[in-house]
Design a protein around this motif. Structure first.
Motif, PDB file in Angstrom:
ATOM      1  N   ALA A 466      33.392  56.004  33.200  1.00  0.00           N
ATOM      2  CA  ALA A 466      32.200  55.155  33.189  1.00  0.00           C
ATOM      3  C   ALA A 466      32.595  53.656  32.625  1.00  0.00           C
ATOM      4  CB  ALA A 466      31.367  55.686  32.384  1.00  0.00           C
ATOM      5  N   TYR A 467      33.634  53.470  32.089  1.00  0.00           N
ATOM      6  CA  TYR A 467      34.015  52.122  31.636  1.00  0.00           C
ATOM      7  C   TYR A 467      33.782  50.905  32.592  1.00  0.00           C
ATOM      8  CZ  TYR A 467      36.605  48.098  29.902  1.00  0.00           C
ATOM      9  OH  TYR A 467      37.141  47.003  29.326  1.00  0.00           O
ATOM     10  N   GLN A 468      34.140  50.878  33.704  1.00  0.00           N
ATOM     11  CA  GLN A 468      33.927  49.648  34.358  1.00  0.00           C
ATOM     12  C   GLN A 468      32.568  49.329  34.645  1.00  0.00           C
ATOM     13  OE1 GLN A 468      36.779  47.985  35.968  1.00  0.00           O
ATOM     14  NE2 GLN A 468      35.009  46.539  35.986  1.00  0.00           N
ATOM     15  N   HIS A 469      31.682  50.161  34.849  1.00  0.00           N
ATOM     16  CA  HIS A 469      30.499  49.740  35.012  1.00  0.00           C
ATOM     17  C   HIS A 469      29.723  49.361  33.495  1.00  0.00           C
ATOM     18  CE1 HIS A 469      26.063  49.598  36.341  1.00  0.00           C
ATOM     19  NE2 HIS A 469      25.816  50.530  35.318  1.00  0.00           N
ATOM     20  N   ILE A 470      29.928  50.226  32.431  1.00  0.00           N
ATOM     21  CA  ILE A 470      29.481  49.963  31.225  1.00  0.00           C
ATOM     22  C   ILE A 470      29.813  48.565  30.658  1.00  0.00           C
ATOM     23  CG2 ILE A 470      29.226  50.601  28.771  1.00  0.00           C
ATOM     24  CD1 ILE A 470      28.914  53.597  30.054  1.00  0.00           C
ATOM     25  N   SER A 471      31.294  48.308  31.127  1.00  0.00           N
ATOM     26  CA  SER A 471      31.862  47.112  30.345  1.00  0.00           C
ATOM     27  C   SER A 471      31.276  45.649  31.090  1.00  0.00           C
ATOM     28  CB  SER A 471      33.388  46.967  30.740  1.00  0.00           C
ATOM     29  OG  SER A 471      33.757  47.049  31.775  1.00  0.00           O
ATOM     30  N   CYS A 472      30.818  45.862  32.496  1.00  0.00           N
ATOM     31  CA  CYS A 472      30.399  44.912  33.271  1.00  0.00           C
ATOM     32  C   CYS A 472      28.818  44.628  32.680  1.00  0.00           C
ATOM     33  CB  CYS A 472      30.282  45.300  34.842  1.00  0.00           C
ATOM     34  SG  CYS A 472      31.791  45.151  35.498  1.00  0.00           S
ATOM     35  N   ARG A 473      28.200  45.494  32.507  1.00  0.00           N
ATOM     36  CA  ARG A 473      26.665  45.586  31.790  1.00  0.00           C
ATOM     37  C   ARG A 473      26.930  44.794  30.434  1.00  0.00           C
ATOM     38  NH1 ARG A 473      23.915  51.136  31.203  1.00  0.00           N
ATOM     39  NH2 ARG A 473      24.800  51.003  29.468  1.00  0.00           N
ATOM     40  N   ARG A 494      41.154  43.718  40.376  1.00  0.00           N
ATOM     41  CA  ARG A 494      40.101  44.755  41.083  1.00  0.00           C
ATOM     42  C   ARG A 494      39.147  44.563  39.711  1.00  0.00           C
ATOM     43  NH1 ARG A 494      41.773  51.053  41.813  1.00  0.00           N
ATOM     44  NH2 ARG A 494      42.989  49.787  43.437  1.00  0.00           N
ATOM     45  N   GLY A 495      39.601  44.462  38.474  1.00  0.00           N
ATOM     46  CA  GLY A 495      38.417  44.531  37.399  1.00  0.00           C
ATOM     47  C   GLY A 495      37.739  42.872  37.519  1.00  0.00           C
ATOM     48  N   MET A 496      38.427  41.914  37.959  1.00  0.00           N
ATOM     49  CA  MET A 496      37.646  40.630  38.102  1.00  0.00           C
ATOM     50  C   MET A 496      36.818  40.924  39.292  1.00  0.00           C
ATOM     51  SD  MET A 496      39.534  37.074  39.198  1.00  0.00           S
ATOM     52  CE  MET A 496      39.488  37.624  40.957  1.00  0.00           C
ATOM     53  N   GLU A 497      36.947  41.346  40.341  1.00  0.00           N
ATOM     54  CA  GLU A 497      36.133  41.392  41.290  1.00  0.00           C
ATOM     55  C   GLU A 497      34.887  42.254  41.103  1.00  0.00           C
ATOM     56  OE1 GLU A 497      38.615  42.824  44.568  1.00  0.00           O
ATOM     57  OE2 GLU A 497      39.638  41.151  44.876  1.00  0.00           O
ATOM     58  N   SER A 498      35.073  43.314  40.508  1.00  0.00           N
ATOM     59  CA  SER A 498      34.041  44.125  40.197  1.00  0.00           C
ATOM     60  C   SER A 498      32.986  43.500  38.919  1.00  0.00           C
ATOM     61  CB  SER A 498      34.590  45.577  39.389  1.00  0.00           C
ATOM     62  OG  SER A 498      33.299  46.319  38.930  1.00  0.00           O
ATOM     63  N   ALA A 501      31.016  40.533  40.685  1.00  0.00           N
ATOM     64  CA  ALA A 501      29.952  41.191  41.547  1.00  0.00           C
ATOM     65  C   ALA A 501      28.693  41.437  40.537  1.00  0.00           C
ATOM     66  CB  ALA A 501      30.371  42.190  42.415  1.00  0.00           C
ATOM     67  N   TYR A 502      28.922  41.959  39.586  1.00  0.00           N
ATOM     68  CA  TYR A 502      28.084  42.591  38.554  1.00  0.00           C
ATOM     69  C   TYR A 502      27.174  41.369  38.044  1.00  0.00           C
ATOM     70  CZ  TYR A 502      25.403  45.253  35.347  1.00  0.00           C
ATOM     71  OH  TYR A 502      24.368  45.903  34.564  1.00  0.00           O
ATOM     72  N   LEU A 503      27.990  40.335  37.674  1.00  0.00           N
ATOM     73  CA  LEU A 503      27.270  39.269  37.066  1.00  0.00           C
ATOM     74  C   LEU A 503      26.569  38.548  37.711  1.00  0.00           C
ATOM     75  CD1 LEU A 503      30.423  37.957  34.704  1.00  0.00           C
ATOM     76  CD2 LEU A 503      28.447  39.572  34.170  1.00  0.00           C
ATOM     77  N   GLU A 504      26.940  38.064  39.071  1.00  0.00           N
ATOM     78  CA  GLU A 504      26.270  37.232  40.086  1.00  0.00           C
ATOM     79  C   GLU A 504      24.973  37.960  40.309  1.00  0.00           C
ATOM     80  OE1 GLU A 504      30.078  35.245  42.509  1.00  0.00           O
ATOM     81  OE2 GLU A 504      29.428  37.373  43.170  1.00  0.00           O
ATOM     82  N   ALA A 505      25.037  39.516  40.373  1.00  0.00           N
ATOM     83  CA  ALA A 505      23.935  40.146  40.521  1.00  0.00           C
ATOM     84  C   ALA A 505      22.918  40.324  39.606  1.00  0.00           C
ATOM     85  CB  ALA A 505      24.186  41.655  41.134  1.00  0.00           C
ATOM     86  N   HIS A 506      23.209  39.883  38.233  1.00  0.00           N
ATOM     87  CA  HIS A 506      22.387  40.292  37.068  1.00  0.00           C
ATOM     88  C   HIS A 506      22.331  39.179  36.129  1.00  0.00           C
ATOM     89  CE1 HIS A 506      23.652  44.428  38.313  1.00  0.00           C
ATOM     90  NE2 HIS A 506      22.409  44.752  37.624  1.00  0.00           N
TER      91      HIS A 506
END
Length: 655
Positions: A466-473, A494-498, A501-506
């Motif tokens: 769950a770390y990747q999604h929660i850290s992006c949030r 990979r972490g940078m791309e994820s 993508a999250y920051l651009e959307a939110h």
């Protein structure tokens, strides 16, 4: 020195709102003592050595340049980045010159590949084989040559960073004709060497310095004129750069380049019959090299050569290596037979022989294991294979070539210790107990101007799915509180791309991502766009200098531990273990701490800066080694709630 940097001293009259810094005065006095010989810090090899960790805000560049200039000795200043070279040449040296009221004989020397080779340029022009895509660049370079005095490609601001033309016309050392070159008198590199011979201050980068050191060690001449001492700035890079130059390499691309240069030389010098024979032999060898490269698995990455050989078969492997090496040596003989047509053929012959020697030295590994102090490995890329032999330790090389070859040596950086301890740096660079170590903390007011944010208890660790999604949030929440103005540093692409993508959307703020433009262009956009966010990895962890409100939040996704899949890292971990050490605590943790400190250092670049350093890794509190990481961070208040971050920025907490 104390007078020079005092409130009433000569420097104060040339800097507006000058404030003396005790750390700068301490450092300048220590540097003066080493250069003059007034110190007991003498290594076993006889050189006077000084290691200084001078954190951001000390003013370390002036603290070592002023004593170096005033000493009257020839001094080399070696840096890791072009940005620091430019700062020294365009800002610091002119300032010192104005203060002293005299010109300072200084020369900046870059690697030969940065300079145009007039001979190769005229050859290319006369070949009639202009590529359509190079037409604009050729026109621009032709006009530039009418007025340039340096031949330095840095003056060609419009030349693409990955220009396909420049490698064909630059002054590569392995293609130099030396004194036999018809353009030797006008040669930009020769003119640079003449200026360097009369300069007292030589500014270089680490790659050039260790290239020169390796040449001296091998008895193949030298690049730099003789000097008495050297000052390494950004010294935390020394081990990695030295590693590259004290090893050996053989690559598919090197042989392809050789074949291309043979064709070009043959078109100029040889009659049709001899041309067909030489070029046919060269192209046949290129095909043989391609077949040799096809022996390796198609999986891209870096791997131990010995493991591959064991699976392949020793006898068959030795046959393949001997076959390729013999073909290269046969081509070298043919090239030597053409020496009567020009010195360029001797140069090509030497390149071929060096390739054959490197191939044999790297590829014919000890069947029982690598016990020569080198790790032998290969790298498979999409279109090429490279073989390398890299020293596991550079300490012995540094003792033999550096510490025994200069009167004195100073190493400085903002990050040389972990948890206040220099042991890692000392051991990796072979510094004995007599060497003096000096720590100068930053004068910046971290207590009142910054916060360190670490997520609350219960936040997932990086290994949690769950770390990747929660850290992006969480990063998005922090950037909303900071109103953008953030640099997000990731530990993997990979972490940078994820994250991007999250920051651009939110986020409603502009998000710039490494790879979508050059480093300089991204930084310019980031500075110019108020409230923007820059997401990056790798090189952006250091050397990024954005002052003021444009950068008010630095977010680091996780502790920057290296994935120990690199053969060189594996070999160094194994060496620490075999010597009775704990590889994780003695090697991996200190390396990660130094990288983390570089990333953290992006926030405070001037006394008036402020902001939040967010490290989204709860291992700082849940793991025992977290204490050492925390001890290496700036003395900022540590908070673990978004509410505290919102209070700091004066913004409301995210729902």
């Amino acid at each position: 020195m104390s007078n020079f940097f005092s409130p009433e001293g000569p420097l104060a009259g040339y800097l507006e709102n000058y404030e003396p810094r005790s750390g700068q005065q301490t450092m300048a006095a220590a540097v003066t003592g080493v250069i003059s010989g007034d110190t007991d810090s003498v290594s076993a090899e006889g050189a006077r050595l000084l290691v200084i960790e001078a954190e951001t805000g000390i003013g370390k560049t002036l603290a070592y340049l002023v004593p170096a200039v005033l000493s009257g000795r020839r001094v080399v200043v070696s840096t890791a980045t072009l940005n620091l070279q430019d700062q020294i040449m365009n800002k610091e040296v002119p300032l010192i010159s104005r203060v002293l009221g005299r010109e300072i004989p200084v020369v900046c020397i870059k690697g030969r590949q940065n300079y145009l080779c007039l001979y190769r340029w005229f050859q290319y022009q006369g070949s009639g084989q202009f590529r359509e895509e190079d037409h604009t660049d050729c026109s621009m370079i032709g006009k530039w040559l009418e007025h340039t005095t340096s031949g330095d490609r840095a003056e060609l601001e419009s030349l693409p960073e990955r220009s396909s033309l420049w490698p064909r016309i630059s002054a590569q050392s392995n293609q130099c004709l030396g004194s036999d070159c018809p353009e030797a008198t006008s040669c930009f590199v020769n003119q640079l060497r003449k200026r360097a011979g009369s300069a007292s201050l030589l500014v270089v980068n680490h790659h050039l310095f260790f290239s020169d050191l390796a040449l001296r060690q091998g008895g193949f001449g030298e690049v730099l004129p003789r000097y008495e001492g050297v000052i390494f700035d950004e010294a935390h890079h020394i081990e990695n750069v030295a590693t590259a130059f004290f090893g050996k390499g053989f690559s598919q691309y090197q042989l392809i380049d050789l074949v291309s240069d043979i064709e070009r030389q043959a078109e100029t010098d040889l009659d049709p019959n001899r041309y067909d024979r030489i070029v046919g032999s060269a192209k046949g060898l290129k095909q043989r090299t391609d077949e040799f490269a096809s022996l390796f698995p198609v999986q891209t990455g870096k791997f131990h050569l010995l493991e591959f050989v064991r699976h392949y078969s020793y006898s068959r492997w030795h046959q393949e290596v001997d076959l390729l090496a013999t073909g290269i040596k046969r081509l070298a003989k043919d090239l030597g037979d053409c020496s009567g047509f020009g010195e360029g053929w001797r140069t090509l012959e030497k390149r071929a022989l060096e390739l054959a020697d490197n191939l044999l030295e790297i590829a014919l590994t000890n069947d029982a294991g690598e016990t020569d102090g080198y790790v032998h490995w290969y790298e498979r890329r999409e279109r090429s294979v490279t073989l390398s032999a890299t020293p596991v330790k550079v300490a012995d090389h540094l003792r033999k070539t550096l510490y025994s070859g200069v009167d004195w040596c100073i190493m400085t950086s903002a990050t040389l210790s972990s948890g206040g301890d220099f042991s890692y740096f000392q051991q990796r660079l072979g510094l004995d107990e007599s060497v003096e170590f000096l720590r100068l903390p930053s004068p910046f007011d971290y207590q009142r101007r910054t916060l360190i944010y670490i997520p609350e208890k219960g936040f997932p660790e990086p290994a949690d799915p769950a770390y990747q999604h929660i850290s992006c949030r969480r990063a998005a929440e922090l950037l909303q509180l900071s109103r953008g103005r953030g640099l997000v540093l990731c530990t993997s692409f990979r972490g940078m791309e994820s994250m991007a993508a999250y920051l651009e959307a939110h986020l409603e703020y502009p998000v710039f991502v490494q790879g979508n433009g050059s480093r300089n262009s991204l930084l310019q956009k980031f500075r110019a766009n108020s409230g923007s966010v820059l997401v990056a990895v790798a090189s952006f962890w250091e050397g990024v200098d954005v002052q003021g409100e444009a950068l008010s939040c630095v977010i680091i996704d996780k502790l920057p531990f290296e994935v120990p899949s690199d053969p060189v890292i594996q070999a160094r971990i194994q060496a620490v273990t075999e010597q009775g050490g704990n590889a994780f605590f003695d090697f991996q943790v200190p390396r990660a701490i130094l990288t983390l400190r570089q990333g953290v250092g992006r926030l405070m670049r001037a006394a008036g800066d402020s902001g939040v350093i967010a490290i989204l890794d709860v291992r700082l509190f849940t793991k025992g080694y977290g204490l050492k990481f925390r001890a290496s961070l700036p003395p900022s208040p540590v908070v673990r709630s978004l509410h505290s971050v919102g209070d700091f920025y004066g913004t409301s907490e995210i729902d």
